[in-house]
Write an enzyme that holds these catalytic residues in place. Structure first.
Site, PDB file in Angstrom:
ATOM      1  N   HIS A   2       4.598  -6.661  18.769  1.00  0.00           N
ATOM      2  CA  HIS A   2       3.853  -5.356  19.112  1.00  0.00           C
ATOM      3  C   HIS A   2       2.941  -5.017  17.897  1.00  0.00           C
ATOM      4  O   HIS A   2       3.395  -5.184  16.738  1.00  0.00           O
ATOM      5  CB  HIS A   2       4.703  -4.221  19.580  1.00  0.00           C
ATOM      6  CG  HIS A   2       5.497  -4.215  20.935  1.00  0.00           C
ATOM      7  ND1 HIS A   2       5.968  -3.173  21.354  1.00  0.00           N
ATOM      8  CD2 HIS A   2       5.323  -5.142  21.702  1.00  0.00           C
ATOM      9  CE1 HIS A   2       6.288  -3.511  22.620  1.00  0.00           C
ATOM     10  NE2 HIS A   2       5.761  -4.794  22.887  1.00  0.00           N
ATOM     11  N   GLU A  61       2.664  -2.193  16.119  1.00  0.00           N
ATOM     12  CA  GLU A  61       3.419  -1.352  15.182  1.00  0.00           C
ATOM     13  C   GLU A  61       4.378  -2.285  14.330  1.00  0.00           C
ATOM     14  O   GLU A  61       4.651  -2.007  13.234  1.00  0.00           O
ATOM     15  CB  GLU A  61       4.135  -0.306  15.706  1.00  0.00           C
ATOM     16  CG  GLU A  61       3.546   0.584  16.666  1.00  0.00           C
ATOM     17  CD  GLU A  61       3.506   0.319  18.213  1.00  0.00           C
ATOM     18  OE1 GLU A  61       3.342  -0.849  18.416  1.00  0.00           O
ATOM     19  OE2 GLU A  61       3.865   1.217  19.065  1.00  0.00           O
ATOM     20  N   CYS A 105       7.133   2.514  21.687  1.00  0.00           N
ATOM     21  CA  CYS A 105       8.176   2.163  22.441  1.00  0.00           C
ATOM     22  C   CYS A 105       9.591   2.299  21.818  1.00  0.00           C
ATOM     23  O   CYS A 105       9.470   2.548  20.497  1.00  0.00           O
ATOM     24  CB  CYS A 105       8.232   0.783  23.108  1.00  0.00           C
ATOM     25  SG  CYS A 105       8.495  -0.766  21.842  1.00  0.00           S
TER      26      CYS A 105
END
Lengths: 145, 145
Positions: free
Chosen positions: A54, A56, A84
């Protein structure tokens, strides 16, 4: 130099567009430290065949690499979509100073599924440029159907 | 070939010992697919200066690399300590078939802070060789003080 949240979110949006152009779910992130963008990344789960890739996660790793230390205490992470559970857990370990996100994610977002994942001192701001951030996601999934 | 949970947990424990020997918090993990260990990893957060470098994160990436696909549906992940929120979130995305852990982690474990992080079909077993797994952690932190 202190710029607005919108200023930095636009760079995260550019990253999200780069993800979309690779046929990746369009999420982008940047890390800002002392007014400067020190790392940027976009979702690469398909390209890398890796659910952990992801935006991040990558930008946390990249920012720590730039800083030479694990903790992002003095930094702000901008991301186009609410993190998430995985990413919020990582942000918690990083002790990031602030998290600014665009669109909410009611299905997978940490606020519902892991509301205590972040460090208690981390300042959270949601909804910055949320229309633009959400529009990228909606267009992507509309084309996928 | 089907071996017992203890059989595979011993390999995860060896990984945890390898982490300890590098002065890393001693957590180890392996991924088993069709009775065979296809990936193994240990915590490397200090060595890599990266809060995301938990044993589980690395072993998920490594297993997906071996399988050539993102999802670990037919696999079991063994880890010496209950996964944290970040790792449980990653395991959720991976749709791993089963998670077997040793020692519980009441301070950081996903069961308390993100109980719905895993995929609903993932079978979870805790407490396998928990004394051995917990002992490694206790000895490590006793020395750190």
């Amino acid at each position: 130099m202190v710029n607005s949240h919108e200023y930095y979110m636009k760079f995260a949006l550019r990253e999200a567009e780069a993800a979309r152009d690779r046929n990746e779910i369009p999420v982008g992130a940047v890390v800002v430290c002392n007014g400067r963008i020190i790392a940027r990344a976009h979702n690469l789960t398909e390209t890398l065949t890796d659910v952990t890739a992801h935006a991040e996660m990558q930008v946390i790793t990249a920012a720590a690499n730039v800083l030479g230390g694990k903790y992002l205490t003095g930094c702000t992470l901008y991301v186009t979509v609410e993190p998430c559970v995985m990413c919020a857990g990582a942000l918690g370990w990083s002790q990031v100073g602030a998290v600014v996100y665009g669109a909410s994610d009611d299905k997978r977002g940490f606020r519902k599924f892991a509301p205590e994942a972040l460090h208690p001192k981390t300042v959270v701001t949601g909804g910055v440029m949320k229309e633009e951030c959400a529009a990228l996601m909606k267009e992507f999934f509309k084309k996928k159907r």
